[in-house]
Design a protein around this motif. Structure first.
Motif, PDB file in Angstrom:
ATOM      1  N   VAL A 188       0.839  -1.207   0.000  1.00  0.00           N
ATOM      2  CA  VAL A 188       0.000   0.000   0.000  1.00  0.00           C
ATOM      3  C   VAL A 188       0.872   1.255   0.000  1.00  0.00           C
ATOM      4  O   VAL A 188       0.691   2.145  -0.836  1.00  0.00           O
ATOM      5  N   ILE A 189       1.812   1.326   0.910  1.00  0.00           N
ATOM      6  CA  ILE A 189       2.656   2.528   0.985  1.00  0.00           C
ATOM      7  C   ILE A 189       3.516   2.646  -0.275  1.00  0.00           C
ATOM      8  O   ILE A 189       3.751   3.756  -0.769  1.00  0.00           O
ATOM      9  N   SER A 190       3.937   1.532  -0.835  1.00  0.00           N
ATOM     10  CA  SER A 190       4.725   1.557  -2.076  1.00  0.00           C
ATOM     11  C   SER A 190       3.908   2.125  -3.227  1.00  0.00           C
ATOM     12  O   SER A 190       4.395   2.966  -3.989  1.00  0.00           O
ATOM     13  N   VAL A 191       2.682   1.677  -3.365  1.00  0.00           N
ATOM     14  CA  VAL A 191       1.815   2.159  -4.444  1.00  0.00           C
ATOM     15  C   VAL A 191       1.505   3.644  -4.240  1.00  0.00           C
ATOM     16  O   VAL A 191       1.621   4.448  -5.168  1.00  0.00           O
ATOM     17  N   LEU A 192       1.135   4.012  -3.025  1.00  0.00           N
ATOM     18  CA  LEU A 192       0.820   5.424  -2.767  1.00  0.00           C
ATOM     19  C   LEU A 192       2.028   6.314  -3.076  1.00  0.00           C
ATOM     20  O   LEU A 192       1.870   7.437  -3.571  1.00  0.00           O
ATOM     21  N   SER A 193       3.223   5.808  -2.810  1.00  0.00           N
ATOM     22  CA  SER A 193       4.432   6.616  -3.013  1.00  0.00           C
ATOM     23  C   SER A 193       4.638   6.998  -4.478  1.00  0.00           C
ATOM     24  O   SER A 193       5.330   7.974  -4.762  1.00  0.00           O
ATOM     25  N   GLN A 194       4.048   6.240  -5.379  1.00  0.00           N
ATOM     26  CA  GLN A 194       4.282   6.477  -6.811  1.00  0.00           C
ATOM     27  C   GLN A 194       3.173   7.283  -7.481  1.00  0.00           C
ATOM     28  O   GLN A 194       3.196   7.510  -8.683  1.00  0.00           O
ATOM     29  N   LEU A 195       2.166   7.685  -6.702  1.00  0.00           N
ATOM     30  CA  LEU A 195       1.001   8.313  -7.315  1.00  0.00           C
ATOM     31  C   LEU A 195       0.869   9.811  -7.031  1.00  0.00           C
ATOM     32  O   LEU A 195      -0.236  10.345  -7.042  1.00  0.00           O
ATOM     33  N   SER A 196       2.006  10.478  -6.839  1.00  0.00           N
ATOM     34  CA  SER A 196       1.941  11.950  -6.778  1.00  0.00           C
ATOM     35  C   SER A 196       1.792  12.500  -8.191  1.00  0.00           C
ATOM     36  O   SER A 196       1.410  13.646  -8.385  1.00  0.00           O
ATOM     37  N   LYS A 197       2.124  11.667  -9.173  1.00  0.00           N
ATOM     38  CA  LYS A 197       1.885  11.963 -10.591  1.00  0.00           C
ATOM     39  C   LYS A 197       0.976  10.863 -11.127  1.00  0.00           C
ATOM     40  O   LYS A 197       1.084   9.708 -10.695  1.00  0.00           O
ATOM     41  N   PRO A 198       0.098  11.191 -12.071  1.00  0.00           N
ATOM     42  CA  PRO A 198      -0.822  10.168 -12.577  1.00  0.00           C
ATOM     43  C   PRO A 198      -0.094   8.976 -13.197  1.00  0.00           C
ATOM     44  O   PRO A 198       0.877   9.153 -13.926  1.00  0.00           O
ATOM     45  N   GLN A 199      -0.570   7.814 -12.855  1.00  0.00           N
ATOM     46  CA  GLN A 199      -0.022   6.557 -13.398  1.00  0.00           C
ATOM     47  C   GLN A 199      -1.197   5.630 -13.696  1.00  0.00           C
ATOM     48  O   GLN A 199      -2.175   5.616 -12.963  1.00  0.00           O
ATOM     49  N   TYR A 214      -6.090   6.366 -15.283  1.00  0.00           N
ATOM     50  CA  TYR A 214      -4.960   6.919 -14.536  1.00  0.00           C
ATOM     51  C   TYR A 214      -5.378   7.207 -13.099  1.00  0.00           C
ATOM     52  O   TYR A 214      -6.468   7.719 -12.859  1.00  0.00           O
ATOM     53  N   TYR A 215      -4.493   6.875 -12.188  1.00  0.00           N
ATOM     54  CA  TYR A 215      -4.738   7.099 -10.763  1.00  0.00           C
ATOM     55  C   TYR A 215      -3.784   8.163 -10.248  1.00  0.00           C
ATOM     56  O   TYR A 215      -2.640   8.258 -10.686  1.00  0.00           O
ATOM     57  N   LEU A 216      -4.291   8.917  -9.277  1.00  0.00           N
ATOM     58  CA  LEU A 216      -3.515   9.989  -8.659  1.00  0.00           C
ATOM     59  C   LEU A 216      -3.935  10.093  -7.194  1.00  0.00           C
ATOM     60  O   LEU A 216      -5.112   9.895  -6.869  1.00  0.00           O
ATOM     61  N   LEU A 217      -2.983  10.429  -6.329  1.00  0.00           N
ATOM     62  CA  LEU A 217      -3.340  10.624  -4.915  1.00  0.00           C
ATOM     63  C   LEU A 217      -4.370  11.746  -4.803  1.00  0.00           C
ATOM     64  O   LEU A 217      -4.216  12.805  -5.403  1.00  0.00           O
ATOM     65  N   SER A 218      -5.401  11.525  -4.018  1.00  0.00           N
ATOM     66  CA  SER A 218      -6.370  12.579  -3.712  1.00  0.00           C
ATOM     67  C   SER A 218      -5.766  13.445  -2.602  1.00  0.00           C
ATOM     68  O   SER A 218      -4.772  13.046  -1.966  1.00  0.00           O
ATOM     69  N   PRO A 219      -6.335  14.608  -2.316  1.00  0.00           N
ATOM     70  CA  PRO A 219      -5.832  15.387  -1.167  1.00  0.00           C
ATOM     71  C   PRO A 219      -5.860  14.570   0.129  1.00  0.00           C
ATOM     72  O   PRO A 219      -4.901  14.596   0.906  1.00  0.00           O
ATOM     73  N   PHE A 220      -6.932  13.792   0.329  1.00  0.00           N
ATOM     74  CA  PHE A 220      -7.012  12.911   1.499  1.00  0.00           C
ATOM     75  C   PHE A 220      -5.901  11.862   1.437  1.00  0.00           C
ATOM     76  O   PHE A 220      -5.245  11.573   2.444  1.00  0.00           O
ATOM     77  N   GLY A 221      -5.667  11.297   0.261  1.00  0.00           N
ATOM     78  CA  GLY A 221      -4.624  10.293   0.087  1.00  0.00           C
ATOM     79  C   GLY A 221      -3.235  10.845   0.389  1.00  0.00           C
ATOM     80  O   GLY A 221      -2.395  10.137   0.945  1.00  0.00           O
ATOM     81  N   ARG A 222      -2.992  12.104   0.018  1.00  0.00           N
ATOM     82  CA  ARG A 222      -1.686  12.721   0.328  1.00  0.00           C
ATOM     83  C   ARG A 222      -1.471  12.802   1.841  1.00  0.00           C
ATOM     84  O   ARG A 222      -0.383  12.544   2.340  1.00  0.00           O
ATOM     85  N   LYS A 223      -2.544  13.166   2.567  1.00  0.00           N
ATOM     86  CA  LYS A 223      -2.427  13.241   4.041  1.00  0.00           C
ATOM     87  C   LYS A 223      -2.207  11.860   4.642  1.00  0.00           C
ATOM     88  O   LYS A 223      -1.379  11.687   5.545  1.00  0.00           O
TER      89      LYS A 223
END
Length: 115
Positions: free
Chosen positions: A21-32, A80-89
């Motif tokens: 989970v943390i690995s995937v989230l780490s890569q989604l500050s840009k759309p993938q 494409y997936y991207l971190l949401s504002p909630f996801g960034r927090k």
């Protein structure tokens, strides 16, 4: 008698499962898109099977951690997936907890090796 390497591989699989989970989230500050994450994570030493990744992306989106958009401009539409504002927090909080966990585990392992 149980094989040591087989046991280590089984336990290692459990450890890695917790880091996906943390690995995937780490890569989604840009759309993938989903499949683009597979080689990126593998290159960073976190191999993820697409059969594990796609359900995880859908689950993280349902939890509000990711936002998604379809790109239909290519011959093959891609989501494409991207971190949401909630996801960034949440990702920032997970990173803080991960670093605490590393320190605690280093202490535990060092204590055990010294004694």
């Amino acid at each position: 008698m149980t094989d040591v390497n087989e046991t280590i591989n089984g336990l290692l699989s459990e450890l890695r499962r917790g880091t996906i989970v943390i690995s995937v989230l780490s890569q989604l500050s840009k759309p993938q898109y989903g499949y683009s994450l597979v080689p990126v994570l593998a290159e960073k030493g976190i191999p993820v099977d697409p059969g594990t990744l796609y359900p995880l992306l859908r689950r993280l989106e349902k939890q509000g951690l990711l936002e998604s958009k379809w790109d239909t401009n290519e011959a093959r539409p891609r989501k494409y997936y991207l971190l949401s504002p909630f996801g960034r927090k949440v990702y920032a909080g997970l990173c803080r907890e991960w670093r605490k966990l590393i320190i605690s585990m280093e202490d535990i392992i060092d204590d055990n090796e010294g004694g």
